[in-house]
Design an enzyme around this catalytic site. Structure first.
Site, PDB file in Angstrom:
ATOM      1  N   ARG A  30       0.466  -1.045  -0.171  1.00 33.59           N
ATOM      2  CA  ARG A  30      -0.460   0.027  -0.114  1.00 33.59           C
ATOM      3  C   ARG A  30       1.069   1.307  -0.106  1.00 33.59           C
ATOM      4  NH1 ARG A  30      -3.941  -2.462  -1.653  1.00 33.59           N
ATOM      5  NH2 ARG A  30      -5.657  -4.215  -0.164  1.00 33.59           N
ATOM      6  N   LYS A  69      -6.076   1.846   1.666  1.00 32.94           N
ATOM      7  CA  LYS A  69      -7.281   0.567   2.042  1.00 32.94           C
ATOM      8  C   LYS A  69      -6.709  -0.402   2.645  1.00 32.94           C
ATOM      9  CE  LYS A  69      -9.071  -3.084  -1.499  1.00 32.94           C
ATOM     10  NZ  LYS A  69      -8.730  -3.356  -3.322  1.00 32.94           N
TER      11      LYS A  69
END
Length: 115
Positions: A30, A69
């Site tokens: 991420r 996320k």
């Protein structure tokens, strides 16, 4: 870049591959997907670990928290040559060079020349 526990395994028999699994790996992924080209983004945990090391590595906070996320809002940091943004608005990310004698990589960051 993210720091924390991982699980490692060799997968496959015909073409075995060494793989890492865990939340740390997912978070590092991420960091890559929410980062910017030519810059190294690190988590707060990695920042703390780097600050505890004997290496001199400057980090500056991102302008704003990042929505990651599966993790929510995270405060992340850019690795910087000198702790400030350079004239282009980007922090120069250090690179690791081979260490010549051991065949591995040096843990000391080598910052490319700016200009």
């Amino acid at each position: 870049m993210s720091s924390g526990p991982v699980v490692a395994a060799v997968l496959g028999t015909e073409m075995p591959k060494y793989s890492f699994f865990g939340d740390t790996v997912n978070t590092a992924s991420r960091m890559e997907s929410t980062g910017e080209g030519g810059r190294l983004q690190v988590t707060a945990q990695t920042k703390r670990l780097l600050e505890e090391s004997k290496e001199t590595i400057h980090m500056v906070p991102r302008d704003r928290p990042v929505l990651v996320k599966g993790k929510g809002v995270m405060e992340t940091f850019w690795v910087s040559r000198d702790g400030v943004r350079n004239g282009s608005g980007l922090s120069a990310a250090p690179t690791l060079r081979p260490s010549g004698t051991s065949g591995g990589t040096s843990r000391k960051p080598v910052v490319p020349p700016m200009g």
